[in-house]
Enzyme design. Structure first.
Site, PDB file in Angstrom:
ATOM      1  N   ARG A  44      23.641  63.214  20.188  1.00  0.00           N
ATOM      2  CA  ARG A  44      23.474  64.620  20.579  1.00  0.00           C
ATOM      3  C   ARG A  44      24.199  65.557  19.635  1.00  0.00           C
ATOM      4  O   ARG A  44      23.675  66.603  19.264  1.00  0.00           O
ATOM      5  CB  ARG A  44      23.937  64.821  22.027  1.00  0.00           C
ATOM      6  CG  ARG A  44      22.897  64.337  22.994  1.00  0.00           C
ATOM      7  CD  ARG A  44      23.299  64.461  24.448  1.00  0.00           C
ATOM      8  NE  ARG A  44      22.149  64.063  25.268  1.00  0.00           N
ATOM      9  CZ  ARG A  44      22.126  64.042  26.587  1.00  0.00           C
ATOM     10  NH1 ARG A  44      23.191  64.380  27.275  1.00  0.00           N
ATOM     11  NH2 ARG A  44      21.031  63.681  27.242  1.00  0.00           N
ATOM     12  N   TYR A 104      14.384  66.539  21.736  1.00  0.00           N
ATOM     13  CA  TYR A 104      14.782  65.127  21.898  1.00  0.00           C
ATOM     14  C   TYR A 104      16.276  64.937  22.138  1.00  0.00           C
ATOM     15  O   TYR A 104      17.040  65.853  22.030  1.00  0.00           O
ATOM     16  CB  TYR A 104      14.203  64.223  20.829  1.00  0.00           C
ATOM     17  CG  TYR A 104      14.545  64.412  19.364  1.00  0.00           C
ATOM     18  CD1 TYR A 104      15.596  65.170  18.923  1.00  0.00           C
ATOM     19  CD2 TYR A 104      13.756  63.743  18.418  1.00  0.00           C
ATOM     20  CE1 TYR A 104      15.863  65.268  17.573  1.00  0.00           C
ATOM     21  CE2 TYR A 104      14.030  63.835  17.066  1.00  0.00           C
ATOM     22  CZ  TYR A 104      15.085  64.608  16.651  1.00  0.00           C
ATOM     23  OH  TYR A 104      15.350  64.703  15.325  1.00  0.00           O
ATOM     24  N   GLU A 105      16.622  63.738  22.522  1.00  0.00           N
ATOM     25  CA  GLU A 105      17.984  63.414  23.016  1.00  0.00           C
ATOM     26  C   GLU A 105      18.350  64.291  24.211  1.00  0.00           C
ATOM     27  O   GLU A 105      19.509  64.659  24.372  1.00  0.00           O
ATOM     28  CB  GLU A 105      19.027  63.587  21.905  1.00  0.00           C
ATOM     29  CG  GLU A 105      18.734  62.863  20.627  1.00  0.00           C
ATOM     30  CD  GLU A 105      18.689  61.346  20.782  1.00  0.00           C
ATOM     31  OE1 GLU A 105      19.283  60.837  21.729  1.00  0.00           O
ATOM     32  OE2 GLU A 105      18.017  60.689  19.961  1.00  0.00           O
ATOM     33  N   GLY A 106      17.389  64.585  25.050  1.00  0.00           N
ATOM     34  CA  GLY A 106      17.613  65.470  26.190  1.00  0.00           C
ATOM     35  C   GLY A 106      17.280  66.891  25.807  1.00  0.00           C
ATOM     36  O   GLY A 106      17.932  67.460  24.919  1.00  0.00           O
ATOM     37  N   GLN A 147      20.487  69.632  28.572  1.00  0.00           N
ATOM     38  CA  GLN A 147      21.863  69.828  28.088  1.00  0.00           C
ATOM     39  C   GLN A 147      22.600  70.832  28.978  1.00  0.00           C
ATOM     40  O   GLN A 147      23.757  70.634  29.332  1.00  0.00           O
ATOM     41  CB  GLN A 147      21.881  70.342  26.646  1.00  0.00           C
ATOM     42  CG  GLN A 147      21.163  69.452  25.638  1.00  0.00           C
ATOM     43  CD  GLN A 147      21.717  68.048  25.555  1.00  0.00           C
ATOM     44  OE1 GLN A 147      22.928  67.847  25.647  1.00  0.00           O
ATOM     45  NE2 GLN A 147      20.843  67.064  25.428  1.00  0.00           N
TER      46      GLN A 147
END
Lengths: 599, 599
Positions: free
Chosen positions: A295, A439-441, A446
């Site tokens: 992240r 991406y990655e949340g 977040q």
């Protein structure tokens, strides 16, 4: 034209000057890395970025990856660039020396990552995912797995992936269906389909090591029944070279908006042999080790594109002749003035610049905490660092990537019609940067992580290191006599007040009704990000003012420019905090008023 | 999935209800167009948009236009769709009946344009440019040229272009080099190269009529030496059919970020025969007739994409199951709840919705003024309408296209990773909408037009109709007893106050230093746009509240939704006015502080 030269002076500023007193420094593990050595690393990295990666950025976008008969190929030149990169040791910069890494501080590593992402963000994913995967293996796998896989992965001879998403589940991994059947020899048979697997397959390495989330036969439902497995594309032979293939196949690659030189694969696992990483049903925890590193790195992708977008826009604005300055002709010998004379072009350039410098500084603060979290001997410092990282990870990820996209769009806008044309190379920044907000949340996730997990944890303990640092600086600055610094300090006090009030509001309302916290999340994250950036600009202004008062010599231009940039931030960007505060205050009412069926 | 059904109820609301008392209505020229007739037009247009244009939107993006041996081809299906469109009379909806048009009000025409732009913005440029060109010919060409060209162009048998830009000049047309040599027969020989020519060439019509900016041999330097010429691709024969070719050739088509089904051509004119349109050296004025119409239409492109982005996001948010509602399970029979339950998803959907409804209302207000400007018998109304249009044209162009891009991005964000994949069809919205912020004058140029031309003209006379309308409504609303309306009125009073103060600041500072006006421009335009949208939402809320009090029957859901949307605007969007006000107040100092060489 895609234009890049690493902002080395600013990098040295955030690395050596800005956080000298933040209490995260003086780590024994890094004693051998002198400032001169670190500076030399940055200089060399700049060469790799400019000479090896940048020349492949536009061509990689146009050619893209190809998929034919189950085989994925990266664009022309990528294999050679990867070899150069690997042989130069750039893939193992921050990896543990135990596994062949160079053990450099994250502070430097993240600056190098910024250069790589600026010049070729598609390329960055290949070593980037590998680095994330090694982190998870280091943290959770058995010694046997570590011995077998880490040296090859740290040297980037083999690459890594993270296989989470399935077509019906991304954010809500509790729904995933990939199965793991235990075998007599302690291994597992993995079967299932995954999508959106970055670097899932390619022609850069002779083996790919997948970290796969799957369910054991008796696993509880939801996220509490997910385990993590290591599944190599080829099973290693006894001599450590890739052996027989392991039932891992590529069903296709995605046709994406951007990041076209990064192979995003649909992967099938068909009775593939895998080994458990960490405890059964604790796969999410193990995966989060990797996700958190990733992240912050995704945030750095935003920052990298921000910087190259800024530089490319500046180059064009200095060269493109159009119209005359409102304050009198600046280029009397030319048919028109360069467009950098126009206030509205300045607005765009300064915004990109402020975003880049602010994110670089805030990111560096976070990297220092990452280093201290890992290496500090002082348990108090370690706790403080861990809390700061926990709080800032979602902020860095979401804020940097939002700003990265904004900067990419401002760059296109600076180019006018020419920015919309592929040949000029800047619309690629818009397409490439867009995924980092997802991406990655997603950035919404977040924000929920921030208000739903990071704030309430330990009665708000995660906030303390950050809030203390800001309060201390504001106290310090209240004594300063400089007229300009006083005004900026006033602005920061207001914004910090808004952040504190918002925090209290969310804590109070959110306790009774979690939707209230959800409704505030995105604005709150942005508000915290602005205060965080404001803190770094105020600190930078304090330093710059002092240096200029002493006589800064050849650095005079740098410090003056830093003050100009800070001024733009306090005049033009920080006032947005007020709007966020008002939005947060209004609560969930109007956000949730319309019934779902009325949409 | 690209999802669209025209928002007919909201269109009828803005068309018949919202502006009933604005003083721009009751035009004799439109007496025959009963509300029922206009509603029927909207319904039919919706069918064309959904059934003819939408099916070609994604395929047109993937295939794109092709250029081979000097010939440009549109994607598969475009020719047939164009014929259907033309034969249905959709190209001539608002054109003058004198030339075969149907003379419908702009109020309806712009709503139809919205549908076309929503479902296929690339397609919209072919009839759109033709319409713009006919406007310039109608306004400035000789009777002979009108007789020869207008009937064929109004029927869309022939298409039109505007050829302004050259590779070295876009915004600054004073630099242009294309030459026009007078001939003995009163015609001119045109020679030069133009770029970025939308619909410059294609296979939809048998002739293309170019309006070309060029210089006469003795023309003064700069914009005062530019004349406008009509240059057909094929010279018409005596019977009105296309005859010999006219030295007009296509050097290539641009490879663009989006709008791939719209042919953007590099055109060469090589001793092409052309005829003067309007007076020598007054080409800019003639071209501006066309540009102004086009600017409002470009705004409508932003609105159209905004609407389809909203609908596509809603469809996905109702269908995609992921996570559970924070206020308790909503879909107990499914594995998860649809993502529309999550506050942060609502935030995105409501933002898109507010942008679309607000822009539709503000655009309609502007269209009413466009109609009154053209057709009113009352000279006072005519002046008021002209002023309102002058003020609002840059606001509509820039605000709607900025919001259109924002909405497109929010749609992608709602889709998460799937939004980044071409097959889902929504990343196209981001790429397609991006150009509208740039062409027909970048949004920065619109802001300069607003503060540099529209504000100072006639001592601020252009502001009066708008400011009076807002003041009158606020006075009206001050008497209202409804608690919610009171709060919203308060918000509007504040924002309007900020706009008035900003206007005074700009007028004052800008008089001494034009860079001060330039530095305020973009924020000021946005502030004015927000106040304009706020005005329409407050008016809408007033009407909805009254209707609901009376008992709105089957319209109850519509009016309640309108109040919910207005609530989101006043809670979450309008507060941004404060940030803009503070940015404007800060002046040019920090924007211009950094010397050009320090960038």
């Amino acid at each position: 034209m895609q234009t890049y030269d690493a902002p080395l002076r600013d990098m040295r500023f955030v690395l050596h000057e800005l956080f000298a007193d933040d209490g995260f420094g003086g780590l024994k593990a890094h004693e051998d890395f002198t400032p001169d050595l670190l500076d030399a690393v940055l200089e060399e990295a700049n060469k790799v970025a400019k000479d090896v990666l940048l020349p492949l950025n536009a061509s990689g976008d146009i050619e893209g990856c190809t998929y034919e008969n189950g085989v994925v190929r990266t664009p022309k030149g990528f294999k050679q660039a990867y070899d150069t990169f690997r042989e130069g040791g750039w893939a193992s910069l921050a990896s543990d020396p135990e596994w062949g890494g160079q053990g450099l501080p994250e502070t430097v590593n993240k600056l190098v990552e910024e250069m790589i992402c600026a010049t070729n963000v598609s390329f960055s994913l290949y070593p980037g995912l590998t680095h994330g995967a090694t982190t998870a293996i280091e943290g959770h796998a058995s010694d046997e797995l570590k011995q077998l896989y880490l040296p090859k992965m740290v040297s980037a001879e083999w690459s890594g992936t993270m296989c989470l998403t399935e077509s019906h589940c991304g954010t809500d991994l509790g729904l995933l269906r990939t199965k793991a059947e235990p075998q007599a020899d302690g291994s597992y048979k993995i079967t299932g389909s995954k999508i959106f697997i970055s670097a899932g397959d390619h022609d850069l390495t002779c083996n790919v090591i997948h970290l796969v989330l799957a369910r054991l036969p008796d696993a509880p439902k939801g996220v509490k029944g997910i385990s993590l497995f290591l599944v190599p594309k080829f099973l290693p032979k006894d001599d450590g070279t890739p052996g027989p293939s392991n039932g891992v196949s590529v069903a296709g690659i995605e046709h994406k908006m951007g990041m076209k030189a990064s192979a995003t694969c649909q992967m099938n696992f068909d009775d593939s042999t895998g080994w458990l990483v960490g405890q059964p049903n604790k796969g999410m925890a193990a995966m989060f080790t990797m996700m958190n590193t990733e992240r912050v790195s995704v945030g750095v992708q935003g920052l990298g594109i921000n910087e190259i977008a800024y530089q490319s826009a500046v180059a064009y604005a200095k060269e493109r002749l159009q119209g005359r300055s409102l304050s009198g002709v600046k280029n009397p010998d030319g048919p028109a003035d360069p467009i950098i004379v126009h206030p509205d072009v300045r607005r765009m350039l300064m915004t990109m610049r402020v975003y880049a410098e602010g994110c670089r500084a805030l990111g560096q603060w976070c990297s220092r905490a990452l280093d201290a979290e890992k290496h500090s001997d002082d348990p108090e410092v370690k706790v403080r660092a861990t809390r700061f990282v926990a709080l800032m990870t979602p902020v860095v990820k979401a804020l940097f990537t939002d700003f990265g996209s904004d900067a990419a769009n401002l760059c296109v806008q600076t180019y006018g019609g020419h920015g919309y044309i592929r040949e000029h190379g800047v619309e690629q920044f818009v397409r490439d940067s867009r995924i980092a907000q997802i991406y990655e949340g997603t950035n919404g996730v977040q924000a929920l992580d921030l208000v739903g997990r990071k704030l309430p944890a330990d009665m708000g303990a995660n906030l303390r290191p950050f809030f203390h640092a800001v309060s201390n600086l504001l106290e310090d600055m209240a004594k300063v006599d400089d007229k300009v610094l006083k005004i900026w300090t006033g602005g920061m006090q207001q914004a910090f007040g808004a952040l504190q009030l918002s925090t209290a509001t969310i804590a109070q309302k959110g306790l009774k009704d979690p939707e209230e916290a959800g409704a505030a999340a995105t604005d709150y994250l942005r508000l915290m990000g602005l205060v965080g950036m404001g803190h770094t600009f105020l600190k930078a202004a304090q330093i710059a003012t002092a240096k200029l008062a002493q006589g800064a010599g050849e650095d005079e231009g740098f410090y003056k420019a830093k003050l100009a940039t800070a001024g733009f931030f306090f005049d033009r960007i920080l006032p947005q905090a007020t709007a966020m505060f008002l939005a947060i205050k209004s609560g969930k009412r109007s956000m949730m008023a319309l019934p779902a069926e009325a949409f």
